[in-house]
Design a protein around this motif. Structure first.
Motif, PDB file in Angstrom:
ATOM      1  N   GLY A   7       5.263  -5.719   0.460  1.00 45.75           N
ATOM      2  CA  GLY A   7       4.794  -5.380   1.792  1.00 45.75           C
ATOM      3  C   GLY A   7       4.525  -3.906   2.007  1.00 45.75           C
ATOM      4  N   TYR A   8       4.830  -3.049   1.022  1.00 45.20           N
ATOM      5  CA  TYR A   8       4.494  -1.637   1.175  1.00 45.20           C
ATOM      6  C   TYR A   8       2.966  -1.511   1.198  1.00 45.20           C
TER       7      TYR A   8
ATOM      8  N   ASN B 155      13.791   3.120   0.160  1.00 50.40           N
ATOM      9  CA  ASN B 155      14.599   2.831   1.333  1.00 50.40           C
ATOM     10  C   ASN B 155      13.776   1.932   2.249  1.00 50.40           C
ATOM     11  N   ASP B 156      13.982   0.637   2.115  1.00 53.22           N
ATOM     12  CA  ASP B 156      13.258  -0.351   2.912  1.00 53.22           C
ATOM     13  C   ASP B 156      14.070  -0.628   4.162  1.00 53.22           C
TER      14      ASP B 156
ATOM     15  N   ILE C 165       9.505   2.293   5.741  1.00 51.54           N
ATOM     16  CA  ILE C 165       9.757   2.241   4.311  1.00 51.54           C
ATOM     17  C   ILE C 165       9.696   3.681   3.815  1.00 51.54           C
ATOM     18  N   GLY C 166      10.749   4.107   3.153  1.00 53.76           N
ATOM     19  CA  GLY C 166      10.794   5.442   2.567  1.00 53.76           C
ATOM     20  C   GLY C 166      10.716   5.332   1.057  1.00 53.76           C
ATOM     21  N   ILE C 167       9.864   6.134   0.459  1.00 56.95           N
ATOM     22  CA  ILE C 167       9.685   6.155  -0.995  1.00 56.95           C
ATOM     23  C   ILE C 167       9.838   7.592  -1.474  1.00 56.95           C
ATOM     24  N   GLY C 168      10.629   7.790  -2.500  1.00 51.82           N
ATOM     25  CA  GLY C 168      10.742   9.091  -3.144  1.00 51.82           C
ATOM     26  C   GLY C 168      10.337   8.945  -4.592  1.00 51.82           C
TER      27      GLY C 168
END
Length: 174
Positions: A77-78, A95-96, A105-108
């Motif tokens: 779903g991103y 970090n969903d 939604i956090g993405i690193g």
């Protein structure tokens, strides 16, 4: 050791970004002069305004740093078609928080691209969106705005020769 520190910083930043997305509820103002914050009497009752806010508040603050690892997958779903990652992205934090109040939604991730290449890539990504704030220094950048149905924060930094990107993507209509 420096990579571990960088990863920890990424995780903390993503957690803060996601937590900072907050709810759509209105904040109530309490005058700082009425809080008794500078009072030396530690047994003093909080002002009635503070009690009222505490009684009305049903918001629970829950901060999660998400999952950390190496070469992780994007969560289902991103919106990768709206906010893509650089082609060589090594995802180190996901970090969903779609099931929380932030719906984000956090993405690193880390990349071998230069910081300048990352800035150019994300400016190009956002050309069909709206940029509300943009800032770049020699070793970092941030772009905040919206694209499609999403509010977007894109940040990047160069630390010890490694470029780290943090994405925070949340639906506009939370």
């Amino acid at each position: 050791m420096k990579k571990i520190i960088s990863i920890i910083l990424i995780i903390l930043l993503v957690g803060l970004v996601v937590a900072g997305c907050g709810s759509g509820s209105k904040a109530e103002n309490v005058s700082s002069q009425d809080t008794g914050a500078n009072s030396s009497d530690s047994s003093a009752e909080p002002p009635s305004e503070v009690k009222e806010i505490e009684e009305k508040s049903d918001t629970e603050i829950n901060v999660s740093m998400g999952q950390a690892g190496n070469n992780m997958s994007l969560p289902n779903g991103y919106p990768e078609d709206v906010i893509p990652l650089l082609e060589d992205a090594n995802i180190v934090n996901v970090n969903d928080a779609r099931d929380t109040i932030s719906k984000a939604i956090g993405i690193g991730y880390m990349t071998s691209k230069s910081l300048e290449e990352a800035v150019e890539f994300y400016q190009d990504v956002m050309k069909d969106g709206t940029i509300n704030m943009k800032n770049k220094t020699d070793d970092s950048f941030v772009i905040m705005g919206s694209k499609g149905d999403y509010a977007v924060t894109i940040g990047g930094s160069l630390t010890n020769g490694t470029v780290t990107i943090i994405l925070d993507v949340a639906p506009k209509n939370r």
